[in-house]
Motif scaffolding. Structure first.
Motif, mmCIF file in Angstrom:
data_model
loop_
_atom_site.group_PDB
_atom_site.id
_atom_site.type_symbol
_atom_site.label_atom_id
_atom_site.label_comp_id
_atom_site.label_asym_id
_atom_site.label_seq_id
_atom_site.Cartn_x
_atom_site.Cartn_y
_atom_site.Cartn_z
ATOM 1 N N ALA A 168 6.999 9.012 7.383
ATOM 2 C CA ALA A 168 5.783 9.819 7.383
ATOM 3 C C ALA A 168 5.066 9.698 8.720
ATOM 4 O O ALA A 168 5.012 8.630 9.315
ATOM 5 N N GLY A 169 4.520 10.800 9.194
ATOM 6 C CA GLY A 169 3.735 10.794 10.422
ATOM 7 C C GLY A 169 2.320 10.334 10.167
ATOM 8 O O GLY A 169 1.961 9.997 9.036
ATOM 9 N N PRO A 170 1.487 10.295 11.225
ATOM 10 C CA PRO A 170 0.102 9.880 11.042
ATOM 11 C C PRO A 170 -0.653 10.851 10.151
ATOM 12 O O PRO A 170 -0.281 12.012 10.050
ATOM 13 N N GLY A 171 -1.699 10.373 9.517
ATOM 14 C CA GLY A 171 -2.582 11.320 8.843
ATOM 15 C C GLY A 171 -2.740 11.136 7.358
ATOM 16 O O GLY A 171 -3.152 12.052 6.673
ATOM 17 N N GLY A 172 -2.435 9.965 6.827
ATOM 18 C CA GLY A 172 -2.793 9.700 5.443
ATOM 19 C C GLY A 172 -1.665 9.932 4.476
ATOM 20 O O GLY A 172 -0.552 10.294 4.852
ATOM 21 N N SER A 173 -1.976 9.734 3.215
ATOM 22 C CA SER A 173 -0.945 9.737 2.191
ATOM 23 C C SER A 173 -0.723 11.131 1.638
ATOM 24 O O SER A 173 -1.512 12.037 1.837
ATOM 25 N N ALA A 211 0.881 -15.467 -2.515
ATOM 26 C CA ALA A 211 0.808 -13.999 -2.472
ATOM 27 C C ALA A 211 1.544 -13.493 -1.243
ATOM 28 O O ALA A 211 1.371 -14.021 -0.142
ATOM 29 N N LEU A 212 2.346 -12.464 -1.448
ATOM 30 C CA LEU A 212 3.083 -11.814 -0.360
ATOM 31 C C LEU A 212 2.547 -10.401 -0.163
ATOM 32 O O LEU A 212 2.389 -9.659 -1.132
ATOM 33 N N ILE A 213 2.240 -10.066 1.093
ATOM 34 C CA ILE A 213 1.736 -8.729 1.432
ATOM 35 C C ILE A 213 2.653 -8.151 2.504
ATOM 36 O O ILE A 213 2.891 -8.817 3.524
ATOM 37 N N THR A 214 3.167 -6.937 2.276
ATOM 38 C CA THR A 214 4.078 -6.354 3.268
ATOM 39 C C THR A 214 3.626 -4.969 3.712
ATOM 40 O O THR A 214 2.958 -4.242 2.972
ATOM 41 N N LEU A 215 4.013 -4.631 4.921
ATOM 42 C CA LEU A 215 3.777 -3.316 5.514
ATOM 43 C C LEU A 215 5.032 -2.921 6.278
ATOM 44 O O LEU A 215 5.601 -3.752 7.008
ATOM 45 N N ALA A 216 5.475 -1.678 6.142
ATOM 46 C CA ALA A 216 6.613 -1.199 6.932
ATOM 47 C C ALA A 216 6.555 0.313 7.052
ATOM 48 O O ALA A 216 6.013 0.998 6.183
ATOM 49 N N GLY A 217 7.125 0.816 8.133
ATOM 50 C CA GLY A 217 7.162 2.267 8.303
ATOM 51 C C GLY A 217 8.101 2.688 9.403
ATOM 52 O O GLY A 217 8.492 1.880 10.251
ATOM 53 N N ALA A 219 0.842 -1.205 0.000
ATOM 54 C CA ALA A 219 0.000 0.000 0.000
ATOM 55 C C ALA A 219 0.870 1.245 0.000
ATOM 56 O O ALA A 219 2.040 1.198 -0.391
ATOM 57 N N GLY A 220 0.329 2.334 0.444
ATOM 58 C CA GLY A 220 1.013 3.617 0.362
ATOM 59 C C GLY A 220 2.265 3.724 1.199
ATOM 60 O O GLY A 220 3.032 4.680 1.047
ATOM 61 N N ASP A 221 2.486 2.755 2.099
ATOM 62 C CA ASP A 221 3.699 2.789 2.917
ATOM 63 C C ASP A 221 4.923 2.281 2.155
ATOM 64 O O ASP A 221 6.053 2.467 2.606
ATOM 65 N N ALA A 222 4.712 1.619 1.013
ATOM 66 C CA ALA A 222 5.854 1.133 0.231
ATOM 67 C C ALA A 222 6.568 2.325 -0.406
ATOM 68 O O ALA A 222 5.926 3.268 -0.859
ATOM 69 N N PRO A 223 7.900 2.303 -0.447
ATOM 70 C CA PRO A 223 8.633 3.462 -0.956
ATOM 71 C C PRO A 223 8.587 3.556 -2.480
ATOM 72 O O PRO A 223 8.288 2.578 -3.171
ATOM 73 N N GLY A 224 8.900 4.745 -2.962
ATOM 74 C CA GLY A 224 9.082 4.959 -4.398
ATOM 75 C C GLY A 224 7.859 4.623 -5.210
ATOM 76 O O GLY A 224 6.759 5.102 -4.932
ATOM 77 N N PHE A 225 8.026 3.773 -6.193
ATOM 78 C CA PHE A 225 6.960 3.394 -7.107
ATOM 79 C C PHE A 225 6.143 2.237 -6.541
ATOM 80 O O PHE A 225 5.547 1.450 -7.290
ATOM 81 N N GLY A 226 6.143 2.071 -5.235
ATOM 82 C CA GLY A 226 5.292 1.068 -4.603
ATOM 83 C C GLY A 226 5.636 -0.340 -5.042
ATOM 84 O O GLY A 226 6.769 -0.792 -4.883
#
Lengths: 140, 388
Positions: free
Chosen positions: B117-122, B104-110, B53-60
């Motif tokens: 990025a702080g809280p509050g959306g993309s 299927a592999l699903i990842t999340l990192a931050g 999702a949006g937490d992936a860097p660059g071009f996701g």
């Protein structure tokens, strides 16, 4: 204390709303097909899908649907705490996010009657832009 | 066609750290990806589908497929904030049921504590059509949820003490989790004495901010059959976007009123069948409203339900978030959906901490919420079973 007031950048879909604000008037979009009063301002009716949207002058009257007194917040707003973030339900139907100003935050209640006020706003370059729609309490 | 029993969670991994100044964002994605694949008994060469999702860097997905060295013919970067990873799991299960993919592999990192990025959306929010009407009023993330809490209190008489019990229950669970960001048990009074952030939400009504991440691996039945690991069948899924309701927003419910019934119906179960729930807990109010929406108690009765001690593991009526949840354990990248699934899998595998393991845990729900309760949000619900 005066709240931060960053002017919005109108576009072709929202211009009548912001032109109204410049005159101190609350001008809202209404669907010409189904008469639904649209919020947030845009040229499509979220109820029926029509893009035939007209504009009318609303009363500016409403009541508090919900509110919160924000006491801690990051960034520039921390200089104006406590301040009131609220949803006002306009008499015409929409619930709009806003601030309640000119009030004692500790005395507010859901249901309080409020009236629109338009507050001066500036853009990032410090130039004046369309005023912001905020509300003050008329009866509690 | 139903996905019921067609797809299995074969591996999960939660990053053990909560403060990662010396790991890059792609490294954390890789840490959790390799951890989840290893848990499943698989490797990167087995992966044929990747989700982020949006937490992936660059071009996701493009950047991360390349960085991880994957060969994927199925990719997806659906972004619904903290619920994204449950939506991804739903999409993966659907693609597996259709026969398109096997692993299927699903990842999340931050890294919100150390430069991310702080809280509050993309970053996309600035161009949103609603932005000129919502971004001018000093709405913090807690402030938005406070609007929902205040209205719920007004309509149903919900109290701050009832909200506080959500945090108290989470903290009693977190004391057993050596990786939890906050491991101290707190009392209702301590919650009520914590600083007011935005009425009626206090500091201890808010989730933690942590670096870290998590990943899951979802596989077809054919792959599950050859793995030694206990694979958890996905029995039902449902997602729903609750809009701002044409400007007539009701702040006392979420999209869980739709995502829940979809998931329960597909699984062929009812809320009363559920032994354990991982419920999104960005704030205490998020839990209370979501429990009502999912049908675990009557609408408006969430406060009484929680105050009864229902959420306390292992013997409460509906034990929740036994890892300590976002309120105490972990809220990596300010997105709690992944860790919700991971703890549900631990419960169904009988691998939760012994003090909080729900006895005979056969059916679990994981639920995510993304966006803001104050404006628009995406809810995603998944029903998981110990076995088919």
């Amino acid at each position: 204390m005066k709240l931060p007031a960053r002017a919005a950048q109108p576009n072709s879909e929202t211009l009548p709303f912001f032109e109204g604000a410049e005159q101190g008037l609350l001008v809202l979009p209404r669907c010409r097909e189904c008469d639904f009063v649209i919020w947030f301002p845009r040229e499509i009716c979220p109820e029926c899908g029509s893009q035939d949207v007209g504009w009318f002058e609303a009363s500016g009257d409403g009541s508090i649907y919900s509110f919160t007194v924000t006491r801690r917040i990051p960034g520039g707003w921390n200089k104006v705490t406590p301040f009131v973030l609220a949803y006002v339900e306009l008499d015409e139907g929409p619930r709009v996010m806003t601030n309640i100003v000119e009030c004692d935050p500790e005395q507010l209640s859901i249901g309080d009657r409020v009236q629109a006020v338009f507050e001066e706003a500036t853009n990032r370059d410090g130039e004046s832009g369309p005023p912001l729609l905020r509300f003050r309490v008329t009866e509690s | 066609m139903s996905i019921r029993g067609k797809a299995f969670i074969a591996g999960v991994h939660e990053h053990p750290e909560r403060h990662l100044p010396d790991r890059t964002l792609p490294q954390i994605h890789a840490d959790v990806a390799l951890g989840a694949l290893s848990d499943a008994g698989l490797s990167t060469s087995d992966v044929d589908a990747y989700y982020s999702a949006g937490d992936a860097p660059g071009f996701g997905v493009l950047s991360m497929v390349d960085y991880l060295g994957l060969d994927c013919h199925y990719i997806n970067d659906t972004e619904t904030g903290g619920s994204s990873y449950l939506v991804h799991a739903q999409h993966a299960a659907t693609a597996i049921a259709a026969g398109h993919i096997d692993v299927a592999l699903i990842t999340l990192a931050g890294k919100p504590r150390t430069g991310g990025a702080g809280p509050g959306g993309s970053g996309r929010v600035s161009a949103a059509p609603e932005a000129p009407f919502e971004s001018q009023w000093g709405m913090s993330v807690p402030g938005g949820y406070a609007l929902a809490a205040q209205r719920h209190m007004h309509e149903f008489g919900t109290t701050s003490e009832q909200l506080a019990e959500v945090k108290v229950a989470a903290s009693t669970h977190a004391q057993h989790n050596p990786n939890a960001f906050l491991q101290d048990v707190v009392t209702v009074d301590e919650v009520l004495d914590s600083p007011m952030i935005s009425d009626p939400l206090r500091r201890l009504d808010c989730c933690v901010i942590t670096d870290g991440g998590g990943a899951m691996v979802i596989v077809s039945e054919a792959v599950a059959d050859r793995l030694a690991r206990h694979c958890i069948p996905i029995l039902g899924t449902g997602s729903f976007v609750k809009s701002s309701q044409s400007g007539r927003i009701d702040l006392t419910h979420t999209g869980a009123v739709r995502s829940g019934p979809l998931a329960f119906s597909e699984a062929g179960v009812t809320p009363s069948d559920i032994d354990y729930v991982s419920v999104y807990d960005s704030f205490t109010i998020t839990v209370l409203i979501t429990l009502e929406d999912l049908g675990f108690c009557e609408r408006g009765a969430g406060g009484q339900f929680i105050a009864s001690g229902a959420l306390r593991a292992p013997h409460g009526e509906l034990p929740f978030n036994t890892d300590g949840g976002g309120l105490c354990n972990n809220h990596p990248a300010n997105r709690g959906g992944m860790t919700k699934v991971i703890e549900a899998v631990r419960q169904l595998r009988n691998e939760a901490h012994a003090e909080v393991q729900v006895p005979d845990c056969e059916l679990a729900v994981a639920h995510g919420t993304g966006g803001s309760l104050a404006t628009r949000s995406a809810s995603s619900t998944m029903v998981l079973g110990r076995s088919l």
